[in-house]
Motif scaffolding. Sequence first.
Motif, PDB file in Angstrom:
ATOM      1  N   UNK A   1       0.829  -1.201   0.000  1.00 39.74           N
ATOM      2  CA  UNK A   1       0.000   0.000   0.000  1.00 39.74           C
ATOM      3  C   UNK A   1       0.874   1.266   0.000  1.00 39.74           C
ATOM      4  N   UNK A   2       0.260   2.399   0.268  1.00 40.70           N
ATOM      5  CA  UNK A   2       1.015   3.653   0.194  1.00 40.70           C
ATOM      6  C   UNK A   2       2.047   3.780   1.312  1.00 40.70           C
ATOM      7  N   UNK A   3       1.824   3.049   2.415  1.00 42.84           N
ATOM      8  CA  UNK A   3       2.852   3.031   3.466  1.00 42.84           C
ATOM      9  C   UNK A   3       4.171   2.499   2.899  1.00 42.84           C
ATOM     10  N   UNK A   4       4.074   1.474   2.039  1.00 43.92           N
ATOM     11  CA  UNK A   4       5.271   0.941   1.397  1.00 43.92           C
ATOM     12  C   UNK A   4       5.911   1.949   0.458  1.00 43.92           C
ATOM     13  N   UNK A   5       5.084   2.702  -0.264  1.00 47.26           N
ATOM     14  CA  UNK A   5       5.646   3.710  -1.161  1.00 47.26           C
ATOM     15  C   UNK A   5       6.425   4.761  -0.386  1.00 47.26           C
TER      16      UNK A   5
ATOM     17  N   UNK B   1       4.631  10.434  -2.086  1.00 45.13           N
ATOM     18  CA  UNK B   1       4.031   9.280  -1.440  1.00 45.13           C
ATOM     19  C   UNK B   1       3.406   9.629  -0.101  1.00 45.13           C
ATOM     20  N   UNK B   2       4.086  10.461   0.695  1.00 44.86           N
ATOM     21  CA  UNK B   2       3.552  10.852   2.003  1.00 44.86           C
ATOM     22  C   UNK B   2       2.284  11.689   1.833  1.00 44.86           C
ATOM     23  N   UNK B   3       2.278  12.568   0.822  1.00 46.20           N
ATOM     24  CA  UNK B   3       1.082  13.373   0.547  1.00 46.20           C
ATOM     25  C   UNK B   3      -0.095  12.480   0.187  1.00 46.20           C
ATOM     26  N   UNK B   4       0.127  11.523  -0.718  1.00 43.32           N
ATOM     27  CA  UNK B   4      -0.958  10.643  -1.157  1.00 43.32           C
ATOM     28  C   UNK B   4      -1.455   9.758  -0.016  1.00 43.32           C
TER      29      UNK B   4
END
Length: 447
Positions: A86-90, A267-270
């Motif tokens: 998921x985005x945590x991985x990004x 990535x942190x923004x998304x």
Amino acid sequence: MKLTIVGGGGFRVPLVYGALLEKKDRLGLEEVVLHDIDASRLERIGAVLDGLAEEHGERLPFRFTTDLVDAVQDADFVFCAIRVGQLEGRVVDEDVPLGLGVLGQETTGPGGICFALRTIPVMVRLAETMAKHAPNAWLINFTNPAGMVTEAIQQVLGDRAVGICDSPSGLCRRVAAAVGRDPGDLWFDYFGLNHLGWLRGVRDGSGKQLLDGLLEDDARLETFEEGRLFGGEWLRSLAMIPNEYLYYFYYAADTVSAIRSSSAPRGAFLLEQQRAFYAQDGQPGGEALASWRATRHDRERTYMAEARNAAGDESEHEGDANGGYEHEAMAVLEAIALNSRAVLILNTANRSALPFLDERAVVEVPCVVGRAGPVPMAMGQVPSHARALVEMMKDVERTTIDAALLGSRELAVKALSLHPLVPSVNTARAIFDGYRRRLPALQEAFA
């Protein structure tokens, strides 16, 4: 026709559903199945799809499932866009190399390698499930890094796995607009790998070369993103227009500085943005659709923002009403189902398209697409610097695939070390060990 969408709770699924609403009668769609490992995400996206159907005035029935076998059983086509970790991985993909002064980006550089290391085993299991339960299905893959993932799953599904990306076609449409022509009337000479390609020629029906004149016209180059991003001087030196992702290779240090000076990587923004969107579960269709559209606007506005910032381009990302990966996926599905022999730029086995690569190497080139799938067109010899970079990156991709399937730290570090954006073997080791510390899935896979 049965169509399955793996990653059916993903944020961009409504774009696919909207495209399907326009094509359902033409394609004879009878069943659409959305699969995801997270049932709550399916419910949230389902509300958005209800809103789209209400707005459209016609509904294409769909159902949810978290059972992969149920989802793909006897499917004709499978669309796949998943994000393993998921985005945590990004966020980790981007943050670890940036901490060492190396590019942190989702698909390019170390971030793309780490993304692939945890994604490829999952995608291969999907391919194996399809081979057993839907042996005649076509897998149309949007999962990044699209080139590497497609090459890995072709080991199971062969040419019935096709990779798509909207970057090449978007570039072609923007160049067509810059020369004042309809893209449907032009031939685009595009070659390379996913997120590593070049447009080296544009010809009209008479065979007239249009790119040369565009490259000499700074005013017209300023009218589209890639022209502003790379600048006329560099584009004339190349005598080609690169895919936007090549900015990370040609201007690596500038991009790293721009990202590190920004408030947060994309990535942190998304991650924060989509957490807020998915937390609003329970909205009726119209409200869910409005919320999704507002979130999507902010998402699209920040696409490639780090490269534009580094280039001093203050404009927002140019949306494309005729673009997006949903249109690319639908174009492939239509071409195969209706045997239209459309020419599309796709990720597929090379055969002999680029003569310096072997026949099974997945490349991104124009293909004629009909009932038998994509047939890549011969691109001939390419400029030496592009050939060298393609060959180097193909070696990186294949080393990454082997590392992912074998769970080999040695091969993972080798892939990172061979990447031209990683400055040393010691840096590669530090990046990989940083990923392992912060990603439990990698700790388990690379024990």
